[in-house]
Structure formats: C-alpha cells, structure tokens
Design an enzyme around this catalytic site. Structure first.
Site, PDB file in Angstrom:
ATOM      1  CG  ASP A  67      -0.313  -0.377   2.523  1.00 47.70           C
ATOM      2  OD1 ASP A  67       0.928  -0.336   2.616  1.00 47.70           O
ATOM      3  OD2 ASP A  67      -1.043  -0.711   3.477  1.00 47.70           O
ATOM      4  CG  ASN A 134      -9.294  -1.040  11.897  1.00 46.23           C
ATOM      5  OD1 ASN A 134      -8.379  -1.714  11.409  1.00 46.23           O
ATOM      6  ND2 ASN A 134      -9.702   0.085  11.340  1.00 46.23           N
ATOM      7  CG  HIS A 136      -6.158  -1.865   8.757  1.00 45.84           C
ATOM      8  ND1 HIS A 136      -6.345  -0.579   9.228  1.00 45.84           N
ATOM      9  CD2 HIS A 136      -4.814  -2.025   8.713  1.00 45.84           C
ATOM     10  CE1 HIS A 136      -5.177  -0.016   9.440  1.00 45.84           C
ATOM     11  NE2 HIS A 136      -4.226  -0.878   9.151  1.00 45.84           N
ATOM     12  CD  GLU A 141      -9.005   1.354   7.558  1.00 44.33           C
ATOM     13  OE1 GLU A 141      -8.998   0.454   8.416  1.00 44.33           O
ATOM     14  OE2 GLU A 141      -8.449   2.460   7.729  1.00 44.33           O
TER      15      GLU A 141
HETATM   16  C1  GLP Z   1      -0.801   0.713   8.580  1.00 36.22           C
HETATM   17  C2  GLP Z   1      -0.444  -0.137   7.372  1.00 36.22           C
HETATM   18  C3  GLP Z   1      -0.662  -1.607   7.644  1.00 36.22           C
HETATM   19  C4  GLP Z   1      -0.034  -1.967   8.970  1.00 36.22           C
HETATM   20  C5  GLP Z   1      -0.690  -1.226  10.080  1.00 36.22           C
HETATM   21  C6  GLP Z   1      -0.118  -1.548  11.465  1.00 36.22           C
HETATM   22  O1  GLP Z   1      -2.114   1.102   8.616  1.00 36.22           O
HETATM   23  N1  GLP Z   1      -1.160   0.204   6.189  1.00 36.22           N
HETATM   24  O2  GLP Z   1      -0.130  -2.359   6.580  1.00 36.22           O
HETATM   25  O3  GLP Z   1      -0.173  -3.356   9.189  1.00 36.22           O
HETATM   26  O4  GLP Z   1      -0.492   0.161   9.840  1.00 36.22           O
HETATM   27  O5  GLP Z   1       1.024  -0.821  11.698  1.00 36.22           O
HETATM   28  P1  GLP Z   1       2.028  -1.069  12.888  1.00 36.22           P
HETATM   29  O6  GLP Z   1       2.797  -2.290  12.512  1.00 36.22           O
HETATM   30  O7  GLP Z   1       2.895   0.153  12.928  1.00 36.22           O
HETATM   31  O8  GLP Z   1       1.210  -1.251  14.100  1.00 36.22           O
END
Ligand code: GLP
Length: 239
Positions: A67, A134, A136, A141
């Site tokens: 992404d 949440n 995702h 989402e």
């Molecule tokens: C973002 C990314 C996700 C990731 C999530 C959790 O929203 N788009 O791909 O898994 O954050 O991030 P973190 O690993 O910093 O908790």
C-alpha cells in the site's frame, strides 16, 4: 492458519525473517510481498543483517508493497516509498522494488496496472502483513465486503489516529490510501502476519477466534492454505 506465540517481539521478527530467507534460498527469483508499519521492522533488520553477513542474496528477487498513501509525495519522509527505502531497500540488494503510485493522475488505472504487474510477475510467493488495531490488513478497512483488487480506500478514524504518530499532527495524515485488495493478498502462495504488543491483542483474538467477516478483514486469512500468524505474548493475551 497456524499461530505461533513467542516470548518477545524480537523473536517474532527473527521467525518472520527466517520464513522470508528460506523462501529466497528455495527460489532465487522470488516475488516478495512487503509491508510497512512498525511490525515488520524487526524482520527487515534481521534480513539486512543476514545479507551483510554475505549469505543471503536478493539480487534476483523483486518485491511489491501492499500500500501507499494517496497524494503524499514519495519524497515525504512518511511515504511508504521513503519508509521502505530507509528500513529495508537501502540495506539489501533487491533487483527491483515496486509500490503502488499514490500520485497517479488516474488512480483507477493505476490500481488495475498494479494488479496486472503482479500477475505478470507470476504472483507473490510470500506476503508479509502487519495488522491494524481494527483488524485491517494492508489498508483494507472494516466494511461490508472483502474487496478483491487493488483499490483506493478512505481511511477510518481509528487508522488515522494510529498513524498520526508518524506525522506532525493528525490533520497531516492523508485521508486516502491505495491498497492491494483481499484477493491480491489471498493469492499469495504463503502469508505471514506479524503482530506485537497488547494494542493488537483484540485484533488478533478477533482474527483467530471470531467470525470470518469483512468487519475484521484479517479473519479471511483463516481460509488461506498457507498462512502463519507470528505474535508475541502481549498480542496473544486475549487468545
Ligand atoms: C498501517 C499499514 C498496515 C499496517 C498497520 C499496522 O495502517 N497500512 O499495513 O499493518 O499500519 O502498523 P504497525 O505495525 O505500525 O502497528
């Protein structure tokens, strides 16, 4: 889906790196699916360390990231392009690395182009995932359905709130992102989801034990034939 609980976040990162390293050892020209966020950093540091030791070679590998934010210049320090350069690509020797273009003039065409490029490359061999609070994955989402292809997403308040730590303030967090869809993730031949910390405990419990539902996008991984969930004790605390 197999779930492995480790004592520490460091062990989660190393175990994840082991799965990626063994994929690259088995197939020199692997197609790696990569992710951003704090969760993959331990894995990336271990891959860089093994590469520096001289035995882990990525020179025939290519990667596709999950992404990117929409409308954020790639030079911006919090763009996912910049993150990947700093946390992984500058430390290893990938043949080529790709992320979706969040600044394309026609985002629908960009989404279709990205899916076709992955397909032409033979599909993703191993996909790394973090998980949002949440549930995702990528930026898919919670919602009424699972979306198959790469698409533009309106970020939820929960995600904007979680990601504001990387920006000066919450209003600077882009409101949209472009993300590989659930089909793109599920098409990977192997999937590895990593999560650490108590903040992820509910999302992990919902993913592993709750209903399979688009309200918890990661729950679909229970239907993947080769998915691993690697978590530390804190993330496992509600299992
Ligand atoms: C973002 C990314 C996700 C990731 C999530 C959790 O929203 N788009 O791909 O898994 O954050 O991030 P973190 O690993 O910093 O908790």
């Amino acid at each position: 889906m197999n779930v492995t609980v480790f004592d520490t976040p460091e062990q989660v990162g190393k175990a994840c790196a082991l799965l990626f390293a063994s994929q690259v050892m088995r197939k020199k020209n692997s197609v790696l699916g990569l992710a951003t966020g704090s969760s993959p950093i331990g894995c990336y540091q271990q891959l860089i360390a093994w590469h520096r030791e001289g035995w882990l070679d990525f020179s025939d590998c290519i990667s596709y990231n999950l992404d990117e934010y929409v409308g954020l210049p790639i030079e911006h320090e919090t763009s996912y392009h910049a993150f990947m350069q700093a946390e992984l690509f500058s430390g290893i020797n990938m043949k080529a690395t790709y992320l979706p273009d969040g600044n394309a003039a026609n985002m629908n065409a960009e989404c279709r182009r990205y899916d076709r490029a992955i397909e032409k490359a033979g599909g993703i061999d191993i996909q790394l995932l973090g998980i949002g609070r949440n549930g995702h994955i990528g930026f898919n989402e919670p919602g009424e359905k699972f979306i198959y292809g790469t698409h533009v997403v309106n970020l939820t308040e929960s995600t904007i709130d979680a990601n504001k730590r990387f920006f000066e303030s919450a209003d600077q967090v882009p409101r949209q992102a472009v993300s590989l869809g659930i089909g793109g993730i599920m098409n990977a031949r192997e999937v590895v989801l990593v999560a650490m910390g108590v903040d992820k405990a509910k999302a992990i419990a919902d993913t592993v034990k709750g209903p399979i539902t688009p309200m918890v996008q990661a729950s679909i991984l229970r239907t993947h034939p080769n998915a691993h969930i690697l978590i530390d004790k804190a993330a496992a605390s509600r299992l």
